[in-house]
Write a protein that holds these residues in place. Structure first.
Motif, PDB file in Angstrom:
ATOM      1  N   ALA A  82       0.832  -1.206   0.000  1.00 58.56           N
ATOM      2  CA  ALA A  82       0.000   0.000   0.000  1.00 58.56           C
ATOM      3  C   ALA A  82       0.864   1.253   0.000  1.00 58.56           C
ATOM      4  O   ALA A  82       0.537   2.245  -0.677  1.00 58.56           O
ATOM      5  CB  ALA A  82      -0.929  -0.014   1.221  1.00 58.56           C
ATOM      6  N   PHE A  83       1.944   1.244   0.741  1.00 60.30           N
ATOM      7  CA  PHE A  83       2.849   2.393   0.763  1.00 60.30           C
ATOM      8  C   PHE A  83       3.428   2.644  -0.625  1.00 60.30           C
ATOM      9  O   PHE A  83       3.468   3.791  -1.104  1.00 60.30           O
ATOM     10  CB  PHE A  83       3.983   2.139   1.761  1.00 60.30           C
ATOM     11  N   ILE A  84       3.859   1.570  -1.286  1.00 61.13           N
ATOM     12  CA  ILE A  84       4.469   1.713  -2.611  1.00 61.13           C
ATOM     13  C   ILE A  84       3.434   2.205  -3.628  1.00 61.13           C
ATOM     14  O   ILE A  84       3.728   3.079  -4.462  1.00 61.13           O
ATOM     15  CB  ILE A  84       5.090   0.373  -3.054  1.00 61.13           C
ATOM     16  N   ARG A  85       2.218   1.674  -3.564  1.00 63.00           N
ATOM     17  CA  ARG A  85       1.164   2.121  -4.494  1.00 63.00           C
ATOM     18  C   ARG A  85       0.811   3.586  -4.237  1.00 63.00           C
ATOM     19  O   ARG A  85       0.668   4.366  -5.186  1.00 63.00           O
ATOM     20  CB  ARG A  85      -0.092   1.252  -4.325  1.00 63.00           C
ATOM     21  N   ARG A  86       0.717   3.952  -2.955  1.00 64.84           N
ATOM     22  CA  ARG A  86       0.373   5.332  -2.614  1.00 64.84           C
ATOM     23  C   ARG A  86       1.509   6.283  -2.994  1.00 64.84           C
ATOM     24  O   ARG A  86       1.278   7.486  -3.146  1.00 64.84           O
ATOM     25  CB  ARG A  86       0.074   5.417  -1.121  1.00 64.84           C
ATOM     26  N   SER A  87       2.706   5.737  -3.176  1.00 59.68           N
ATOM     27  CA  SER A  87       3.847   6.559  -3.590  1.00 59.68           C
ATOM     28  C   SER A  87       3.846   6.821  -5.091  1.00 59.68           C
ATOM     29  O   SER A  87       4.743   7.498  -5.604  1.00 59.68           O
ATOM     30  CB  SER A  87       5.161   5.871  -3.192  1.00 59.68           C
ATOM     31  N   ASP A 132       3.950  -4.612  -7.242  1.00 58.46           N
ATOM     32  CA  ASP A 132       4.123  -6.059  -7.056  1.00 58.46           C
ATOM     33  C   ASP A 132       5.607  -6.418  -7.061  1.00 58.46           C
ATOM     34  O   ASP A 132       6.130  -7.064  -6.144  1.00 58.46           O
ATOM     35  CB  ASP A 132       3.388  -6.806  -8.170  1.00 58.46           C
ATOM     36  N   ASP A 133       6.312  -5.973  -8.127  1.00 64.76           N
ATOM     37  CA  ASP A 133       7.735  -6.288  -8.247  1.00 64.76           C
ATOM     38  C   ASP A 133       8.548  -5.683  -7.111  1.00 64.76           C
ATOM     39  O   ASP A 133       9.449  -6.331  -6.549  1.00 64.76           O
ATOM     40  CB  ASP A 133       8.280  -5.781  -9.585  1.00 64.76           C
ATOM     41  N   LEU A 134       8.244  -4.445  -6.774  1.00 64.60           N
ATOM     42  CA  LEU A 134       9.013  -3.768  -5.733  1.00 64.60           C
ATOM     43  C   LEU A 134       8.769  -4.376  -4.356  1.00 64.60           C
ATOM     44  O   LEU A 134       9.692  -4.457  -3.535  1.00 64.60           O
ATOM     45  CB  LEU A 134       8.670  -2.274  -5.723  1.00 64.60           C
ATOM     46  N   THR A 135       7.545  -4.803  -4.078  1.00 66.13           N
ATOM     47  CA  THR A 135       7.259  -5.432  -2.790  1.00 66.13           C
ATOM     48  C   THR A 135       8.032  -6.741  -2.653  1.00 66.13           C
ATOM     49  O   THR A 135       8.672  -7.008  -1.627  1.00 66.13           O
ATOM     50  CB  THR A 135       5.748  -5.706  -2.637  1.00 66.13           C
ATOM     51  N   GLN A 136       7.971  -7.549  -3.711  1.00 65.57           N
ATOM     52  CA  GLN A 136       8.734  -8.794  -3.695  1.00 65.57           C
ATOM     53  C   GLN A 136      10.228  -8.508  -3.560  1.00 65.57           C
ATOM     54  O   GLN A 136      10.940  -9.155  -2.782  1.00 65.57           O
ATOM     55  CB  GLN A 136       8.477  -9.590  -4.991  1.00 65.57           C
ATOM     56  N   GLY A 137      10.710  -7.543  -4.339  1.00 63.86           N
ATOM     57  CA  GLY A 137      12.129  -7.215  -4.304  1.00 63.86           C
ATOM     58  C   GLY A 137      12.567  -6.663  -2.963  1.00 63.86           C
ATOM     59  O   GLY A 137      13.664  -6.962  -2.481  1.00 63.86           O
ATOM     60  N   PHE A 138      11.700  -5.862  -2.347  1.00 62.84           N
ATOM     61  CA  PHE A 138      12.037  -5.288  -1.046  1.00 62.84           C
ATOM     62  C   PHE A 138      12.210  -6.373   0.004  1.00 62.84           C
ATOM     63  O   PHE A 138      13.218  -6.406   0.732  1.00 62.84           O
ATOM     64  CB  PHE A 138      10.944  -4.305  -0.610  1.00 62.84           C
ATOM     65  N   PHE A 139      11.248  -7.288   0.104  1.00 66.72           N
ATOM     66  CA  PHE A 139      11.353  -8.335   1.119  1.00 66.72           C
ATOM     67  C   PHE A 139      12.509  -9.293   0.811  1.00 66.72           C
ATOM     68  O   PHE A 139      13.152  -9.804   1.735  1.00 66.72           O
ATOM     69  CB  PHE A 139      10.030  -9.095   1.244  1.00 66.72           C
ATOM     70  N   ALA A 140      12.771  -9.511  -0.462  1.00 66.34           N
ATOM     71  CA  ALA A 140      13.913 -10.348  -0.817  1.00 66.34           C
ATOM     72  C   ALA A 140      15.208  -9.699  -0.335  1.00 66.34           C
ATOM     73  O   ALA A 140      16.094 -10.368   0.214  1.00 66.34           O
ATOM     74  CB  ALA A 140      13.953 -10.564  -2.326  1.00 66.34           C
ATOM     75  N   ALA A 141      15.312  -8.380  -0.521  1.00 68.18           N
ATOM     76  CA  ALA A 141      16.512  -7.666  -0.081  1.00 68.18           C
ATOM     77  C   ALA A 141      16.628  -7.664   1.442  1.00 68.18           C
ATOM     78  O   ALA A 141      17.717  -7.836   1.996  1.00 68.18           O
ATOM     79  CB  ALA A 141      16.483  -6.232  -0.621  1.00 68.18           C
ATOM     80  N   VAL A 142      15.508  -7.469   2.109  1.00 75.56           N
ATOM     81  CA  VAL A 142      15.510  -7.445   3.571  1.00 75.56           C
ATOM     82  C   VAL A 142      15.987  -8.782   4.131  1.00 75.56           C
ATOM     83  O   VAL A 142      16.793  -8.837   5.069  1.00 75.56           O
ATOM     84  CB  VAL A 142      14.102  -7.109   4.100  1.00 75.56           C
ATOM     85  N   ILE A 143      15.493  -9.883   3.538  1.00 81.24           N
ATOM     86  CA  ILE A 143      15.879 -11.215   4.002  1.00 81.24           C
ATOM     87  C   ILE A 143      17.331 -11.511   3.642  1.00 81.24           C
ATOM     88  O   ILE A 143      18.105 -12.002   4.465  1.00 81.24           O
ATOM     89  CB  ILE A 143      14.943 -12.275   3.395  1.00 81.24           C
ATOM     90  N   GLU A 144      17.699 -11.166   2.414  1.00 79.86           N
ATOM     91  CA  GLU A 144      19.053 -11.474   1.944  1.00 79.86           C
ATOM     92  C   GLU A 144      20.113 -10.767   2.777  1.00 79.86           C
ATOM     93  O   GLU A 144      21.158 -11.337   3.089  1.00 79.86           O
ATOM     94  CB  GLU A 144      19.177 -11.058   0.476  1.00 79.86           C
ATOM     95  N   SER A 179      13.069   1.455   5.933  1.00 81.51           N
ATOM     96  CA  SER A 179      13.775   0.613   4.963  1.00 81.51           C
ATOM     97  C   SER A 179      13.161   0.698   3.577  1.00 81.51           C
ATOM     98  O   SER A 179      13.874   0.757   2.571  1.00 81.51           O
ATOM     99  CB  SER A 179      13.778  -0.844   5.440  1.00 81.51           C
ATOM    100  N   VAL A 180      11.829   0.714   3.504  1.00 85.00           N
ATOM    101  CA  VAL A 180      11.192   0.759   2.178  1.00 85.00           C
ATOM    102  C   VAL A 180      11.396   2.137   1.538  1.00 85.00           C
ATOM    103  O   VAL A 180      11.524   2.240   0.311  1.00 85.00           O
ATOM    104  CB  VAL A 180       9.692   0.389   2.265  1.00 85.00           C
ATOM    105  N   LYS A 181      11.463   3.191   2.350  1.00 81.11           N
ATOM    106  CA  LYS A 181      11.770   4.515   1.785  1.00 81.11           C
ATOM    107  C   LYS A 181      13.157   4.513   1.163  1.00 81.11           C
ATOM    108  O   LYS A 181      13.362   5.028   0.056  1.00 81.11           O
ATOM    109  CB  LYS A 181      11.672   5.585   2.877  1.00 81.11           C
ATOM    110  N   HIS A 182      14.107   3.929   1.863  1.00 79.06           N
ATOM    111  CA  HIS A 182      15.466   3.846   1.350  1.00 79.06           C
ATOM    112  C   HIS A 182      15.498   2.975   0.092  1.00 79.06           C
ATOM    113  O   HIS A 182      16.204   3.298  -0.881  1.00 79.06           O
ATOM    114  CB  HIS A 182      16.390   3.272   2.421  1.00 79.06           C
ATOM    115  N   PHE A 183      14.731   1.899   0.117  1.00 77.74           N
ATOM    116  CA  PHE A 183      14.690   0.979  -1.024  1.00 77.74           C
ATOM    117  C   PHE A 183      14.146   1.682  -2.260  1.00 77.74           C
ATOM    118  O   PHE A 183      14.696   1.546  -3.360  1.00 77.74           O
ATOM    119  CB  PHE A 183      13.824  -0.228  -0.672  1.00 77.74           C
ATOM    120  N   LEU A 184      13.068   2.453  -2.099  1.00 81.79           N
ATOM    121  CA  LEU A 184      12.480   3.152  -3.240  1.00 81.79           C
ATOM    122  C   LEU A 184      13.403   4.260  -3.743  1.00 81.79           C
ATOM    123  O   LEU A 184      13.421   4.566  -4.943  1.00 81.79           O
ATOM    124  CB  LEU A 184      11.120   3.734  -2.855  1.00 81.79           C
ATOM    125  N   ALA A 185      14.159   4.861  -2.818  1.00 82.37           N
ATOM    126  CA  ALA A 185      15.112   5.892  -3.232  1.00 82.37           C
ATOM    127  C   ALA A 185      16.207   5.298  -4.113  1.00 82.37           C
ATOM    128  O   ALA A 185      16.821   6.007  -4.920  1.00 82.37           O
ATOM    129  CB  ALA A 185      15.725   6.573  -2.021  1.00 82.37           C
TER     130      ALA A 185
END
Length: 285
Positions: A86-91, A99-111, A132-138
């Motif tokens: 929701a944050f990414i869509r509202r951005s 969809d891609d960014l959410t998957q990619g964000f959690f993959a990065a967080v776990i990795e 973290s997601v703000k930094h990821f989107l930046a």
């Protein structure tokens, strides 16, 4: 008279007895040595097997801890994936991008092990993930570049396919991405607390009570009826139903604290998160 020859024969027999005695002594000594060697070997075997048992215990403990960590990680991903979406869509991102960014964000967080880092820092996952997601989107350009290069990422069981359906049901207001994140976080926390209370109910708490479901719905404002109206509908006294309603609300509060406690590291932090939850709910209503 006893002849000299007789004495010689007796002496020979005595020498034979002495020889037998010596053989017995030698045999006993050999058996003692064999017994000591056997005992030493058995002690070595026992020490070896004890070392193996200790290694197995340590391995099982590590495996158990790993499964617990994976279960906790799965729970956190399940709790937070839609607030992140929701944050990414509202951005301003499209459904496919979100969809891609959410998957990619959690993959990065776990990795990168950020979940464990947050635990060590005694941080709150809600604020930790938001930052973290703000930094990821930046740094979205780097993520897109990595995807083009065929960068790998862990397979995640996130239901992003239905994310847009859920997002479409949200009001088209002027909320900021941060407000959208908090609103969905609150909704997920409530849903998790409800699921936990229903699991306790199935395990025996108020099992068989015909009042549990309607009172839980009423407590969560899913049933447009007062306790007095429910008492009439359920054909019971208002007083007794109020007592049961209080128990349901109280137990739901316990489950709410348990859900939040899974994402913070201290009782004080739980209280702070609950106060933040109240502020979010006040903004929603």
């Amino acid at each position: 008279m006893v002849s000299e020859e007789r004495f010689d024969k007796i002496e020979e027999r005595l020498d034979g007895v002495d020889a037998v005695k010596q053989e017995v002594v030698n045999l006993r000594h050999y058996m003692d040595l064999l017994h000591e060697d056997t005992l030493a070997h058995l002690r070595q075997l026992e020490e070896h097997f004890e070392a193996i048992r200790q290694e197995m215990r340590a391995g099982f403990a590590e495996l158990r801890q790993m499964f617990k960590a994976e279960a906790a990680l799965a729970t956190l991903c399940e709790l937070y994936w839609f607030p992140i979406y929701a944050f990414i869509r509202r951005s301003g991102r499209s459904p496919d991008q979100a969809d891609d960014l959410t998957q990619g964000f959690f993959a990065a967080v776990i990795e990168k092990g950020y979940f464990e880092q947050a635990r060590q820092d005694r941080g709150r996952f809600r604020s930790f993930l938001l930052g973290s997601v703000k930094h990821f989107l930046a740094n979205e350009y780097h993520f897109a570049t990595r995807q083009k290069r065929g960068g790998t990422q862990p397979a995640l069981a996130l239901e992003c396919a239905v994310g847009e359906q859920r997002y479409a049901r949200e009001p088209a207001d002027a909320r900021t991405p941060e407000d959208a994140y908090d609103a969905q976080w609150a909704a997920e926390v409530f849903a998790a607390a409800r699921a936990r209370l229903e699991e306790k109910h199935r395990a025996g708490w108020m099992r068989g009570s015909r009042f549990f479901v309607p009172l839980l719905q009423q407590a969560l404002d899913e049933r447009d009826a007062t306790v007095a109206e429910l008492a009439t509908q359920l054909q019971t006294s208002e007083g007794s139903l109020r007592v049961i309603a209080h128990r349901v609300r109280q137990q739901f509060g316990v489950c709410l604290r348990e859900v939040i406690a899974d994402t913070v590291e201290s009782p004080e932090a739980v209280d702070e998160e609950l106060r933040h939850l109240q502020k979010v709910l006040a903004r929603r209503w």
